[in-house]
Design an enzyme around this catalytic site. Structure first.
Site, mmCIF file in Angstrom:
data_model
loop_
_atom_site.group_PDB
_atom_site.id
_atom_site.type_symbol
_atom_site.label_atom_id
_atom_site.label_comp_id
_atom_site.label_asym_id
_atom_site.label_seq_id
_atom_site.Cartn_x
_atom_site.Cartn_y
_atom_site.Cartn_z
ATOM 1 N N SER A 138 0.820 -1.105 -0.041
ATOM 2 C CA SER A 138 -0.060 0.094 0.038
ATOM 3 C C SER A 138 1.037 1.266 -0.080
ATOM 4 C CB SER A 138 -0.771 -0.124 1.047
ATOM 5 O OG SER A 138 -1.271 1.216 1.618
ATOM 6 N N TYR A 151 -2.287 -1.176 10.318
ATOM 7 C CA TYR A 151 -2.087 -1.181 8.933
ATOM 8 C C TYR A 151 -0.909 -0.637 8.380
ATOM 9 C CZ TYR A 151 -3.836 -1.298 4.088
ATOM 10 O OH TYR A 151 -4.131 -1.243 2.528
#
Length: 256
Positions: A138, A151
């Site tokens: 990401s 995350y």
């Protein structure tokens, strides 16, 4: 280009994972899908591209189930030639109020699962002197955002794991690279847009512009199809010496 190869894509019953699976299938790769929810629909979409498709519902937080999934791929297709570690979940909270069990779940599914799938898939690739490991990280593997501690930590870990995997196999035909998307219009992100619109009493279009405007200079979503095309490039001969990169498709997010 990939006829005779087998690709295992985790978290591939929708969104980014399904987009990558379909892109690889379009190049002739047989596909092992994994994920939750509707299974028959995604299987039919992939099969329509003229390849063989199988499914394994491994819970990516459980190493034993990941091992069973790799064994399923071996029994069905002979092994995994292309591994796409895409499965992921999200939880948003400040660190001091972040539920411990949610931290453990995010790390397990977003980071540890990639390690387990990689360690189990590598021997087949090494024996054939050809393999592609593609980790869907990401932009949060490159930069941080508040309230996303688990995350961001997991995705930074995925980028680090990518580099080590690439280095350990640098003199072989096995490569490992990471894709780092910004905002991608998946069903999960659409829910965020809908929630923002409802909470602020604004239109869906305005909520979308607000979401993109906070982070993404291009003011447009990356698509699963674009991410799939990058995965295909990583599998091509042109990418034989692309090793250990974290390739961001983020509309300029990390360039700021």
């Amino acid at each position: 280009m990939l006829k005779g190869k087998t690709a295992l894509v985790t978290g591939s019953t929708s969104g980014i994972g399904l987009g990558i699976a379909k892109a690889l299938a379009a190049q002739g790769a047989n596909i092992v899908l994994n994920g939750f929810g509707d299974v028959e629909g995604p299987k039919a979409e992939v099969a329509a591209l003229g390849v063989q498709v199988s499914y394994h519902g491994a819970d990516m937080s459980k190493p034993a189930e990941i091992e069973a999934m790799i064994e399923h791929a071996k029994a069905t297709f002979g092994g995994v030639d292309i591994l796409v570690n895409n499965a992921g979940i999200q939880h948003v909270a400040r660190i001091e109020s972040f539920p411990v069990e949610r931290w453990d779940a995010v790390i397990a599914i977003n980071l540890s699962s990639a390690f387990h799938a990689t360690r189990l898939a590598l021997p087949h690739m090494q024996a054939n002197n050809w393999g592609r490991i593609i980790n869907v990280a990401s932009v949060h593997g490159l930069v941080g955002s508040a309230e996303k501690s688990a995350y961001v930590a997991a995705k930074h870990g995925v980028v680090g794991l990518t580099k080590v995997t690439a280095l350990e196999n640098a003199t072989s035909g096995v490569t490992c690279n990471a894709i780092c998307p910004g905002w991608v219009l998946t069903p999960l992100v659409q829910k965020q847009v809908d929630a923002k619109a409802a909470a602020q009493g604004i239109s869906n279009a305005d909520a979308t512009r607000q979401l993109l405007g906070e982070k993404e200079p291009s003011m447009q979503f990356t698509t699963p199809e674009e991410l799939g095309a990058l995965a295909v490039f990583f599998c091509s001969t042109a990418a034989n010496n692309v090793r250990g990169v974290a390739w961001n498709m983020d509309g300029g997010w990390a360039a700021q």
